[in-house]
Design an enzyme around this catalytic site. Structure first.
Site, PDB file in Angstrom:
ATOM      1  N   HIS A   1       9.803  10.313  10.441  1.00 29.22           N
ATOM      2  CA  HIS A   1       8.987   9.253   9.826  1.00 29.22           C
ATOM      3  C   HIS A   1       8.000   8.844  11.090  1.00 29.22           C
ATOM      4  O   HIS A   1       6.790   8.686  10.664  1.00 29.22           O
ATOM      5  CB  HIS A   1       9.701   8.095   9.449  1.00 29.22           C
ATOM      6  CG  HIS A   1      10.264   8.493   8.095  1.00 29.22           C
ATOM      7  ND1 HIS A   1       9.853   7.993   6.826  1.00 29.22           N
ATOM      8  CD2 HIS A   1      11.229   9.011   7.694  1.00 29.22           C
ATOM      9  CE1 HIS A   1      10.459   8.291   5.861  1.00 29.22           C
ATOM     10  NE2 HIS A   1      11.774   9.012   6.522  1.00 29.22           N
TER      11      HIS A   1
ATOM     12  N   ASP B   1       1.144   5.941  14.849  1.00 27.41           N
ATOM     13  CA  ASP B   1       1.943   5.515  13.652  1.00 27.41           C
ATOM     14  C   ASP B   1       2.057   6.904  12.965  1.00 27.41           C
ATOM     15  O   ASP B   1       1.245   7.774  12.957  1.00 27.41           O
ATOM     16  CB  ASP B   1       0.990   4.699  12.739  1.00 27.41           C
ATOM     17  CG  ASP B   1       2.097   3.629  12.148  1.00 27.41           C
ATOM     18  OD1 ASP B   1       3.214   4.225  11.632  1.00 27.41           O
ATOM     19  OD2 ASP B   1       1.661   2.622  11.562  1.00 27.41           O
TER      20      ASP B   1
HETATM   21  C1  GDG Z   1       7.872   4.083   9.113  1.00 28.10           C
HETATM   22  C2  GDG Z   1       6.661   4.718  10.448  1.00 28.10           C
HETATM   23  C3  GDG Z   1       5.770   5.483   8.184  1.00 28.10           C
HETATM   24  C4  GDG Z   1       5.092  -4.759   5.026  1.00 28.10           C
HETATM   25  N1  GDG Z   1       5.396  -6.068   5.245  1.00 28.10           N
HETATM   26  C5  GDG Z   1       5.847  -6.269   3.832  1.00 28.10           C
HETATM   27  C6  GDG Z   1       6.133  -5.154   3.424  1.00 28.10           C
HETATM   28  N2  GDG Z   1       5.585  -4.137   4.003  1.00 28.10           N
HETATM   29  C7  GDG Z   1       5.974  -2.798   3.585  1.00 28.10           C
HETATM   30  C8  GDG Z   1       4.463  -2.090   3.361  1.00 28.10           C
HETATM   31  C9  GDG Z   1       4.737  -0.603   3.610  1.00 28.10           C
HETATM   32  C10 GDG Z   1       5.955  -0.792   4.795  1.00 28.10           C
HETATM   33  O1  GDG Z   1       6.617  -2.193   4.564  1.00 28.10           O
HETATM   34  C11 GDG Z   1       5.575  -0.266   6.012  1.00 28.10           C
HETATM   35  O2  GDG Z   1       5.345   0.872   6.222  1.00 28.10           O
HETATM   36  P1  GDG Z   1       4.562   1.726   7.293  1.00 28.10           P
HETATM   37  O3  GDG Z   1       4.325   3.117   7.162  1.00 28.10           O
HETATM   38  O4  GDG Z   1       3.164   0.951   7.509  1.00 28.10           O
HETATM   39  O5  GDG Z   1       5.178   1.393   8.556  1.00 28.10           O
HETATM   40  P2  GDG Z   1       6.625   1.203   9.254  1.00 28.10           P
HETATM   41  O6  GDG Z   1       7.760   0.242   8.511  1.00 28.10           O
HETATM   42  O7  GDG Z   1       6.624   1.313  10.701  1.00 28.10           O
HETATM   43  O8  GDG Z   1       7.310   2.807   8.713  1.00 28.10           O
HETATM   44  C12 GDG Z   1       5.288   4.812   9.595  1.00 28.10           C
HETATM   45  C13 GDG Z   1       6.714   4.998   7.410  1.00 28.10           C
HETATM   46  O9  GDG Z   1       7.988   5.000   8.036  1.00 28.10           O
HETATM   47  C14 GDG Z   1       7.055   5.970   6.184  1.00 28.10           C
HETATM   48  O10 GDG Z   1       7.309   7.088   6.578  1.00 28.10           O
HETATM   49  O11 GDG Z   1       4.285   5.839   7.567  1.00 28.10           O
HETATM   50  O12 GDG Z   1       4.661   5.430  10.357  1.00 28.10           O
HETATM   51  O13 GDG Z   1       6.607   4.106  11.550  1.00 28.10           O
HETATM   52  O14 GDG Z   1       5.424  -0.105   2.404  1.00 28.10           O
HETATM   53  O15 GDG Z   1       4.134  -2.348   2.254  1.00 28.10           O
HETATM   54  N3  GDG Z   1       6.502  -5.055   1.995  1.00 28.10           N
HETATM   55  C15 GDG Z   1       6.831  -6.269   1.630  1.00 28.10           C
HETATM   56  N4  GDG Z   1       6.568  -7.548   2.108  1.00 28.10           N
HETATM   57  C16 GDG Z   1       6.108  -7.575   3.304  1.00 28.10           C
HETATM   58  O16 GDG Z   1       5.797  -8.466   4.013  1.00 28.10           O
HETATM   59  N5  GDG Z   1       7.424  -6.408   0.197  1.00 28.10           N
END
Ligand code: GDG
Length: 473
Positions: free
Chosen positions: A165, A373
């Protein structure tokens, strides 16, 4: 059709609507709900060392079970020592910073690596007890790079795929990890290795050639000793329509209505992410301050909402960034706030998903500027939540995997604070026709690279791959 068995460090919370602030959990749960299957991972509980056999290997001990529709969750506990060495140590203090090019924050302790090997073996032993002959195993992320090796060692013959990821960094960066070669060979033991972008796939191939003397075979695969190493690019996506529906439903939520009223026509700039140094929050706060200095006409006309639920808060680098951001938010507000205006609203907590989507829809600008990222799902969710007739503008870091696909975003370099400040001005002033064009183009890409497409393409390729039954040379 063979059963899908997903393995990741943690399984997602069982109940829909429970906040998960991590991209992996959100993506995998949505993907599994569609196909059904089994999901195995750590329960999140740590047991005191005294109640666990000496090396924490507990073969045959039945993991806990829970069901969520067609998904069955199996979890296993870790000891405090496992947690400290495998999770907090090697995974999050060595691998995470290195994969995100933050080698000055990376710490390596051999003891932590022993813990990482031990937990990968522990996962393998517990998982093996649950497997049926034709199950297809899909392992997720950097915590479990040695899992295929451990499964093969105990005789598991099923197909095993791995999806990374996070970014795969340049060879010169990955090789700063003292045990990089064992990790590289561990990855090569999987039957298919999936990456978010072509850049990650290329970096991995370069690493394998430069450091492990792998060769490229005529079909384009890598060859390591007698093993053919198959890789592919599978950008993770979101299901756009349900997100937009959630954004619409949430408009009537009293908390959202109240917030909209208090914004009082001000333009909202919004960011959401786990509080993590890779997400570029410090640089973004400085860029916002610059914007307020350089565009005084926008003072009082704009509010920047930063939602940043704490993450990995027992790792020192995360405590440092949290302290720094609290200081910076206070300083910026102290410098610019008026009796009736607070420019930066910094919230250290997670929000339920059904409030997050309407907030995205309310925001004139989605500000997503990680230093690195793998993909970044927030960028995609922000686009999906917009009203196509009057969409907001996405400002996106060129170092997010999502930047490869989201060509309608205003692209920025997160190390260029002046450039980011300028991008905020451009985004806030953008004519609606241009916003619509950019949004429509990004929606096309969201629909092509949906979450279903991510899962189906990976599993199609994995089912075609032959199960390589020997570990990599
Ligand atoms: C890893 C990789 C890759 C965030 N704050 C809240 C919340 N979130 C949710 C978002 C989104 C998820 O968490 C974050 O996903 P990201 O992709 O932006 O980042 P990582 O956590 O670092 O994820 C990344 C991912 O895996 C998938 O392959 O894209 O690059 O680092 O869904 O909405 N959700 C809720 N409350 C929050 O306060 N409900």
């Amino acid at each position: 059709m063979s059963r899908l068995v997903v393995v990741s460090n943690r399984v997602a919370p069982i109940h829909e609507g429970e906040a998960t602030a991590g991209g992996l959990a959100a993506g995998v749960m949505d993907a599994l709900r569609q196909s059904g299957g089994l999901w195995f991972g750590w329960s999140g509980r740590t047991l005191p060392q005294s109640v666990v056999p000496p090396d924490s290997l507990t073969p045959g001990s039945p993991p806990a079970v829970a069901c969520s529709g067609p998904v069955t969750l199996y979890t296993t506990d870790l000891t405090q020592r496992d947690y400290d060495e495998y999770y907090k140590g090697f995974s999050n203090s060595t691998l995470w910073p290195t994969m995100h090019y933050q080698i000055s924050l990376a710490r390596f302790e051999h003891q932590d690596y022993l813990g990482y090997q031990r937990v990968n073996r522990h996962f393998a032993v517990s998982l093996a007890a649950l497997l049926k002959e034709d199950d297809v195993i899909w392992v997720h992320d950097y915590h479990l790079m040695l899992l295929a090796t451990a499964l093969r060692e105990i005789g598991v013959r099923n197909r095993i795929g791995f999806f990374l990821h996070v970014p795969f960094p340049a060879s010169s960066v990955f090789s700063t990890i003292p045990v990089h070669a064992e990790l590289g060979r561990g990855l090569a033991t999987f039957d298919l290795i999936g990456f978010q972008t072509e850049g990650d796939q290329r970096a991995f191939s370069n690493y394998m050639r430069e450091e492990l003397q792998a060769e490229t075979c005529p079909e384009g695969h890598l060859q390591l000793g007698h093993r053919v190493v198959r890789t592919g690019v599978y950008p993770i996506g979101v299901e756009a329509d349900p997100l937009r529906a959630e954004a619409i439903r949430g408009r009537d939520d009293p908390a959202i209505c109240d917030y909209k009223g208090r914004l009082d026509q001000r333009a909202l700039i919004m960011s959401v992410e786990r509080l993590d140094y890779s997400k570029g929050l410090r640089q973004r706060f400085s860029a916002f301050e610059r914007f307020l200095v350089q565009c005084p006409e926008w003072r009082r006309q704009v509010e920047y909402l930063q939602i940043a639920p704490p993450s990995r808060s027992d790792v020192e680098a995360y405590q440092t960034i949290r302290r720094e951001l609290e200081g910076e938010a206070g300083r910026i507000n102290g410098r610019f706030a008026e009796l009736d205006w607070t420019p930066l609203r910094y919230l250290n907590r997670s929000f339920p998903r059904d409030q997050l989507m309407p907030l995205y829809a309310l925001a004139a600008v989605g500000l997503v500027t990680p230093l690195r990222d793998g993909m970044n799902l927030v960028a995609k969710e922000y686009v999906a939540a917009q009203d196509p007739e009057d969409p907001g503008v996405l400002i996106l870091s060129q170092f997010a995997g999502a930047a490869r696909e989201l060509d309608g975003a205003v692209r920025v370099n997160p190390h260029d604070e002046a450039g980011m400040a300028y991008a905020m001005k451009i985004a806030l002033q953008m004519p609606v026709a241009e916003k619509r064009d950019r949004h429509a183009s990004m929606m096309r890409s969201l629909r092509t690279n949906s979450l279903d497409a991510w899962r189906d393409r990976f599993l199609f390729d994995l089912r075609l791959a032959e199960a390589g039954l020997s570990a990599a040379a």
